[in-house]
Each structure stands twice: as C-alpha cells, then as structure tokens.
Design a protein around this motif. Structure first.
Motif, PDB file in Angstrom:
ATOM      1  N   GLY A 279       0.712  -1.304   0.047  1.00 27.78           N
ATOM      2  CA  GLY A 279      -0.182  -0.009  -0.022  1.00 27.78           C
ATOM      3  C   GLY A 279       0.775   1.220  -0.087  1.00 27.78           C
ATOM      4  N   LEU A 282       1.808   2.667  -3.497  1.00 21.57           N
ATOM      5  CA  LEU A 282       1.066   3.610  -4.141  1.00 21.57           C
ATOM      6  C   LEU A 282       0.938   5.187  -3.276  1.00 21.57           C
ATOM      7  N   ILE A 283       0.944   5.157  -2.118  1.00 21.77           N
ATOM      8  CA  ILE A 283       0.620   6.073  -1.188  1.00 21.77           C
ATOM      9  C   ILE A 283       1.622   7.229  -1.349  1.00 21.77           C
ATOM     10  N   ARG A 286       1.118   9.298  -4.740  1.00 18.36           N
ATOM     11  CA  ARG A 286      -0.114   9.067  -5.330  1.00 18.36           C
ATOM     12  C   ARG A 286       0.027   8.563  -6.669  1.00 18.36           C
ATOM     13  N   LYS A 287       0.537   7.311  -6.570  1.00 18.48           N
ATOM     14  CA  LYS A 287       0.519   6.488  -7.703  1.00 18.48           C
ATOM     15  C   LYS A 287      -0.673   5.631  -8.005  1.00 18.48           C
TER      16      LYS A 287
ATOM     17  N   GLN B 106       4.211  17.390   0.401  1.00 21.60           N
ATOM     18  CA  GLN B 106       4.392  16.044   1.155  1.00 21.60           C
ATOM     19  C   GLN B 106       5.000  15.191   0.297  1.00 21.60           C
ATOM     20  N   VAL B 268      -5.572   4.840   1.712  1.00 20.21           N
ATOM     21  CA  VAL B 268      -5.018   6.113   2.473  1.00 20.21           C
ATOM     22  C   VAL B 268      -4.477   5.421   3.818  1.00 20.21           C
ATOM     23  N   GLY B 291      -3.185   5.490  -4.538  1.00 21.38           N
ATOM     24  CA  GLY B 291      -2.858   5.969  -2.878  1.00 21.38           C
ATOM     25  C   GLY B 291      -2.861   7.319  -2.763  1.00 21.38           C
ATOM     26  N   SER B 292      -2.823   7.919  -1.685  1.00 20.41           N
ATOM     27  CA  SER B 292      -2.530   9.349  -1.444  1.00 20.41           C
ATOM     28  C   SER B 292      -2.222   9.543  -0.104  1.00 20.41           C
ATOM     29  N   LEU B 293      -1.437  10.608   0.063  1.00 16.87           N
ATOM     30  CA  LEU B 293      -0.648  10.851   1.406  1.00 16.87           C
ATOM     31  C   LEU B 293      -1.032  12.315   1.808  1.00 16.87           C
TER      32      LEU B 293
END
Lengths: 349, 349
Positions: A279, A282-283, A286-287, B106, B268, B291-293
């Motif tokens: 995970g 990807l995080i 932001r992939k 970020q 997330v 994904g996102s951070l």
C-alpha cells in the motif's frame, strides 16, 4: 445456414482437429468474410484448455481475423465485396447501455459477445471464431483494414494491437513521454511499436538481457533489466506511464517504484492474482495501478488507421492450420517472435 | 534556544514520559505557537514503537497541533500574536522542487521534514512534535484555523482531515456521487463527514454491523456490511469513488468489484503489503487502485476553510498528557471514537 470447415477442440484435454461448423446466412446487417489469416492469441489457448473456466465445446478459437468481404446484407452500405476487413475479440454487444454508448463495447453491461465462446443470438449455442473458412458478422463489429499494410501481419493488431493502443491512448501518452513497456511478448512487442510511433521515449523493461537487441529493433530507445537493482534505482520515479504486459503472476512493487508522482501503471496481461502489492508504494507519490481490456470498436478502427499511417504491423511467424497444436506448445513456452498467424488457405486445401 | 517540557519515548519499548527538549529561537520567518491541543494519530504510535524502522529517539510525537501564536519573526506578516493556528504533518520542505512548486510538499523530492522525527535544519538532530508546550515553525507550514470551530476538535483535521479531504478532492467527488468509505476509524469518520459535506451519497463499508448507527450519525446515507456477499453483489459496479481507510493488510478484491467502470479506489490507510490483488479485477472495467498521502499546505488550508464553512470537526475524546500510554493501548485496540486529543494544559500544570 452453410456448413464450413473449421479447426477446434472437442474438450479441454483434446488436440485441435478439423471439424465442420454451421454459419448463419447473411442477414440485413451482416457482412460475410472469407478468412485469409487468423492470429493465434494466448487467450485462444486458455479457452481451449478451460484455464479460466466456463469454456463451451467444441471451442473454435481465433479472434485476430483478416479477410475479404464476400457478401453483404441489404442494410450494409459501408462495406463492399472484395474489401479487406478485420474482426477482433467481439462480434456483438447490446449497443444501448452506457458502455456501448461510450464506444466501450468491451465493457457492455449485458456482456459483449466474444468472437468465440460467446452466446450466439442467431443460431443459439455459442459462437465460433476465426480458425475457419468464413465468418458472418454484424456490420457494426467489422473493421476496415488499410490496404497498404502487410495483410497477414495485420491480424494480431485486432487483439494485441488494440490491447496496447487503447491504454497508451487513454492515459494520453504523447511525444517526449518516458514510457516503460514491461514484458516482451505478443503484447509487449506491439506496445513498443505503438508507443514509439506516438513519439514516446520507450524503455523496454524485461528480466531477460537476451531480449535487448530485439527490443531496440522494435523501437525501444533503451532496455532496463528489472533484475538489476542498481539500474532500477537509477530509473526510480522517472516514468510517465508503464504498460505491464506480463501475462503471469508477478511482483509489481518494483515497477510502481519506477513511476513518477501521479502516474499510472496499466495491467493488460495478468488475469490472475498478483504478488502482494504494498500500500505504501501507491501512497508515496499518489501512484495508480489500473487495468485495460482490448478497446471499443471505434477505437479499434482508429488504431488500424494509426497503424496504416505509421506502417505498423506485428512481427509474425506463419503457420499452416495443421501445425496449430505444435504452435500452442511453443506459445506456452514463450517460443515465438512474436505472434503466430495461420494462413487459412491451408485449411481449404 | 529555550528549554520546554514535552512528552516522549526514549526507546521503542519504553513508555512515554515527561522530558525536556530545546526549541530554537524565532527566526525572521518563524511563528512560535503555544500548543493548546494535540491529536493522537496512529502514526505517533508506529513511530514510538519503531514499527516502520528508522525511528530516532527520543521520539516526541504529535502532528495534529492547535495553538495560539505567541511570537512572530520580523519577516512574518500574515500571522499575528493571539491568532488560532494549526500545524500538521510537516514543518519544512525544499519549496523549490516540482512537487513543492505544484503545492504538493508532502512529496517534496528532497523529502519533506516531518513535524517529528524529521531532520532539523536549525538545531541539528531531529524534530520534536506537538506533545510539548510550544513549537517554532516556518510561516509557510502554519495554517489558519477558523475561529468558529471547536478548537480542541479541530486538531485531528491536520492529519486525519487532510488525508481524507485530499483524495476526495483530487478524484473530483461531487454532489450526487456515490462514495464508499471503507473502514470506520479516525480516518474513516472524517471521510464520511467530508464526503457528505461535498454532497456525495456516502455509503459506509465495514465488517462490523455494530458501527451502522454511528456511521449514519456521522453522515452516511447507508451502511454496507462487506461480509454480506448478497449485499456486496447488489452494490457491484455502482460506486463513483472508494476511499479505503483500512489501516492493516486486507483483501481489496471485493471492493474493486464495487467500482463503476473507470473509477478509482484510493488507499490512505494501509502502509503495508495487501492480500494478492487479482489483475482481472482491474482489467474488467478499466478500474484503478491509487494511493494518497495527507495533502499539501495550500490544500490543508483549503480543507480547514471548507471545514469552517461546513462546521466540520472530529469526534474526539479528551485526555490529559499523563494518560497517553493508556490511550496508545486503546488506539491499538481500536477503542476510541474517533480520535484522542491531548489537552496540553495538562502538561503545563
């Protein structure tokens, strides 16, 4: 109805043999095609062997079909006798759902009708593919083939070509983009040619150093050996798009690391569970990991026109119909550069 | 430099205890904040326990910081003494790379400087977070907090709020969209509130039927129990967006099935390997897993303003500083609704 010669398998453990099948008479909307060439796709083998379950026998495979029009229905004005045409992975869909209306018939909500092993609305039973003398197809699903292209080498464009063209187009690959094509087989070799023709800087990503020369000949500007950790580090975070054509279970985490922020790796080969994805990969950045399935009819025509303009065809090895079982063994062992195409004249003789 | 009281851990297996740390004097660009409240994020616990490796001790956690400005540098014109402000997960970045220029600090290519356990450019060593009396932060990384919001319940917006707001915004969630929020914890409860405020029809997706009432109170219009296969089938292919907040290894395949064609599930929570993802699930329907951070500074300010406008804060349980070790145990056991916030007055007494 007419009875024609075809080649198919009667069960999942049987060899393919000559058999006869029925084709419907031409309806108002239909185009009848005399098949000259048919490509051999790995999906043909999976279906014959019932690897995905649900195969219906006899299976007559073949969805990379090239031929000439020999008859058209009364409501067909855009095709003429003698015209060079192609048929890909589907021969029907509902044409009314939101997917069909968006020109994405491959995602038809009623289910697209596969060129083989699909539900035959006309004769009942299931559809039979292109390992056969002729095929009768609704005009909507017949493609025009540019006459300047080498006819026999066009066949694989109908599946391998559109499967790679569609995601490259959808994710907006353009001049100067750094695009990685992962895996050099039937799909990968088309991915390289098409991405290069779109103006991208194409990097072939493979586990096999022996494939480097061939990749460059096909249009790759460089080759990245994915087992070389130092080289993988050098390319970290540098790709605008990755086209993953690997057809078996594998670890996608090292490839995700190659993507730029906000970029996508699109899967077109592996229709099975992958190794566990992290995970965090990807995080951080932001992939995205996505999938894509062939392409719609309109886009398949666009792809053929694009290939006509850029003079792109597949690298093919020609076979006769009666050597198909040996060819299947060789495809299974990745021993083909890069697509077998059956000369259908060999079925008629 | 000034010596202040803080709470931190001296090693990965030690309890958090009161200690003293140094804060730099205010430079031209700095804002000094007297901390009134600090949220307790699961990342605090992971860092204290060195779950992700690389923790530097002593760890003084805390990146959901609320307080009032008590001093500003000579080059600070946008903050005034007494103003209510917040500090989130980062206190510095290069401000020159493409990520920083795109307001996505970020993902700073030099590496963002974490509010704790980051590299301290001023004093050397590593940064100390918000479990402390005061903090000195470059003006660029200080956020304005709307005065109409309940101050203590704003703290978790600085991490849990922006972590959920950013992907909802990035993937363009809008009025009428069907959005699924997977997992109801610190992140999930914010995801529901924010997606509902954006006008989406929010479906809470959880394994626990006991969470249904609470999910509706928070703004979900319905609850989907992911263990119920019939209900999962009913919702198949119907979601415009999925926000996956589950913080542990899990099977994402059933959720991918819920997505509409061309839609995205954004991860997330889980910064670890997931159960094997099926390639076919992405390919059928051209679906995406991303994904996102957290979010950039500009977007964090936008999120706070949005929350001010919609009167959104976290559901919090207040604790005193000296009960932090019990709170950590309860977070680990998912026994909090939905975020602990430390009343920093309790450190000063």
């Amino acid at each position: 109805m007419s009875t024609i010669k075809a080649y198919g398998a009667k069960s999942s453990d049987a060899d393919l043999k000559e058999m006869t099948i029925e084709r419907r008479d031409v309806t108002d909307r239909d185009v009848k095609i005399e098949i000259s060439y048919c490509g051999v796709c790995h999906s043909d083998i999976h279906t014959v062997r019932n690897d995905w379950g649900g195969s219906k026998y006899p299976v007559v495979p073949g969805h990379e079909i090239i031929g000439r029009v020999i008859e058209v229905g009364s409501d067909v004005s855009n095709f003429k006798k003698g015209e060079l045409v192609g048929v890909g992975c589907m021969v029907d869909s509902c044409r009314e759902c939101s997917a069909c209306k968006d020109d994405l018939e491959q995602f038809c909500e009623e289910g697209m009708v596969g060129t083989y092993n699909g539900k035959d609305k006309h004769l009942g039973g299931h559809t039979f593919g292109g390992y056969s003398e002729t095929i009768v197809v609704d005009k909507y699903y017949v493609l025009k083939v540019p006459e300047n292209l080498d006819e026999k080498a066009v066949a694989p464009l109908l599946c391998a070509g559109i499967t790679t063209y569609s995601p490259l187009k959808h994710w907006n690959v353009k001049k100067g983009d750094k695009v990685g094509v992962i895996g050099l087989g039937g799909l990968g070799h088309m991915g390289i040619k098409i991405a290069a023709a779109m103006g991208a800087e194409v990097v072939m990503i493979t586990t096999s150093p022996s494939k480097a020369d061939d990749a460059k000949r096909l249009g790759a500007s460089s080759v990245l050996i994915s087992k070389n950790e130092d080289d993988m580090k050098k390319h970290k975070g540098s790709f605008d798009f990755l086209l993953n054509t690997v057809p078996v279970k594998h670890d996608i985490n090292p490839y995700i690391q190659l993507l730029k922020r906000d970029s996508t790796m699109c899967m077109v080969g592996a229709i099975e569970p992958l190794e566990p994805m992290h995970g965090g990969g990807l995080i951080m950045g932001r992939k995205r990991v996505a999938g894509s399935l062939i392409g719609g009819i309109k886009e398949t025509q666009e792809m053929l026109d694009f290939c006509g303009e850029h003079n792109i065809v597949s690298d093919v090895e020609m076979i006769d119909m009666d050597t198909i079982n040996t060819a299947y063994e060789r495809v299974t062992n990745s021993d083909v550069k890069y697509r077998f195409v059956i000369d259908m004249q060999s079925l008629k003789n």
